[in-house]
Design a protein around this motif. Structure first.
Motif, mmCIF file in Angstrom:
data_model
loop_
_atom_site.group_PDB
_atom_site.id
_atom_site.type_symbol
_atom_site.label_atom_id
_atom_site.label_comp_id
_atom_site.label_asym_id
_atom_site.label_seq_id
_atom_site.Cartn_x
_atom_site.Cartn_y
_atom_site.Cartn_z
ATOM 1 N N TYR A 25 -7.055 -14.626 3.686
ATOM 2 C CA TYR A 25 -8.108 -14.045 4.546
ATOM 3 C C TYR A 25 -9.189 -15.087 4.834
ATOM 4 C CZ TYR A 25 -6.141 -9.666 2.649
ATOM 5 O OH TYR A 25 -5.314 -8.642 2.243
ATOM 6 N N TYR A 53 -11.661 -2.928 5.036
ATOM 7 C CA TYR A 53 -11.024 -1.728 4.464
ATOM 8 C C TYR A 53 -11.283 -1.551 2.983
ATOM 9 C CZ TYR A 53 -7.435 -5.185 3.352
ATOM 10 O OH TYR A 53 -6.781 -6.304 2.912
ATOM 11 N N TYR A 54 -11.602 -2.650 2.266
ATOM 12 C CA TYR A 54 -11.825 -2.507 0.834
ATOM 13 C C TYR A 54 -12.992 -1.575 0.527
ATOM 14 C CZ TYR A 54 -8.414 -6.134 -0.031
ATOM 15 O OH TYR A 54 -7.240 -6.843 -0.091
ATOM 16 N N TYR A 106 0.819 -1.214 0.000
ATOM 17 C CA TYR A 106 0.000 0.000 0.000
ATOM 18 C C TYR A 106 0.856 1.270 0.000
ATOM 19 C CZ TYR A 106 -2.982 -3.697 1.918
ATOM 20 O OH TYR A 106 -3.620 -4.875 2.145
HETATM 21 FE FE FE Z 1 -5.948 -6.926 1.313
#
Ligand code: FE
Length: 335
Positions: free
Chosen positions: A160, A216-217, A30
């Motif tokens: 995830y 968060y997406y 990021y």
């Molecule tokens: Fe991610």
């Protein structure tokens, strides 16, 4: 001459005291992280050398490099790989008062071998036109027959989802977890494909009604500058699963100091910085993750989804079930 001398003394200083740098192997890619590393360099004069790759690749690289590894810090975006690095004896114990103050106990390894730097909730995003949130509950709720053909998520091979399933195994046992997988697969609107953002887009387009994604997406999409994604983020709603039971599954991004870290003190300083109030604020605002430092609040849009009960099961117990999770996902035919 003077220049030569300076370069010369720098060279010997590097040999005698080690270079003033820190080498980071990170799964995170990021922009928010890069900005923070730059800030750390300006503040401390310690240069951050960054290598990014998939967590599995970084872990195997550490294994192959052994004592010759230049790496000081391993950063992953998931507990599963962090746990594996610890199990494979690739990381070392660290004690730091600052880290103990910055990070709550349940978000640090009891042996000081990993430290969470951000949290992410694995939650449901749903279409409010077709789903009544009263019909949603814990993770098992989306396996009910009424949701047949309405649920999506990415592949079970994604870390995830592995960690989510591992947490369900840790709480409910293998048998129940296999039932969960079978029920989920039975309710799929389509074969798993794409990443988390693609699931959110598919809910907005009507291809499905409920998706399992990381929190968060949605924050990223809502502030992306992309008109279509910003509109989508407004149309869908967030549901925090398991509020009456275990709490919503929280995964982490975390950092470990590698076993043969050549710049250990610099590495500790960098993790201390990443979990400081200042850096945590930037991670919350820049990538819409939940801060681990309790003194820092989540960003506006994330806070607008409301407060919720988090699953605070020790994350090593989740990490421990990762292999089982892969087995059960395969057994239940979750591609
Ligand atoms: Fe991610």
């Amino acid at each position: 001459m003077l220049k030569k001398l300076t370069l010369c003394s720098l060279f010997f200083a590097n040999i005698l005291f080690g270079a003033n740098e820190v080498n980071v192997y990170s799964q995170r890619h990021y922009d928010s992280d890069k900005a923070l590393f730059k800030q750390f360099e300006e503040k401390t004069g310690i240069k951050v050398n960054l290598i990014t790759a998939k967590a599995e690749e970084l872990v195997s690289r550490l294994t192959i490099e052994g004592t010759n590894s230049p790496a000081d810090i391993l950063i992953t975006a998931d507990i599963g790989n962090l746990y594996e690095a610890k199990e494979k004896d690739l990381v070392q114990s660290v004690t730091s008062k600052t880290l103990e103050e910055n990070i709550p106990k349940h978000l640090r390894d009891e042996d000081g071998k990993w430290f969470a730097i951000t949290k992410r909730a694995r939650l449901f995003v749903y279409n409010p036109k077709t789903v009544n949130p009263k019909d949603l509950g814990d993770y098992f709720s989306i396996t009910k027959p009424e949701f047949k053909g309405k649920v999506i998520t990415r592949s079970s091979t994604n870390s995830y989802n592995k960690s989510l399933l591992a947490s369900i195994i840790a709480h409910s046992g293998e048998e129940k977890s296999l039932e969960f997988v079978k029920g989920l697969v039975n309710n799929f609107a389509r074969e798993p494909k794409g990443a988390d953002k693609d699931q959110i887009r598919a809910v907005a387009s009507g291809e499905a009604d409920i998706a399992i994604v990381n929190s968060y997406y949605l924050g990223v999409m809502a502030n992306s500058g992309d008109k279509v994604d910003e509109e989508i983020a407004k149309e869908v709603k967030v549901f925090f699963p398991a509020q009456n039971t275990t709490g919503t599954h929280m995964n982490i991004s975390g950092a470990s100091i590698t076993k043969f870290s050549p710049n250990k003190q610099n590495a500790i300083k960098l993790i201390e910085f990443l979990t400081s109030v200042e850096a945590q604020g930037k991670l919350a605002e820049g990538n819409y993750e939940y801060p681990v430092n309790p003194k820092v609040k989540p960003s506006g849009i994330v806070a607008s989804w409301g407060e919720f009960k988090e699953d605070i099961i020790p994350l090593n117990e989740v990490g421990k079930q990762t292999k089982k999770a892969v087995e059960i996902a395969t057994k239940g035919n979750w591609k």
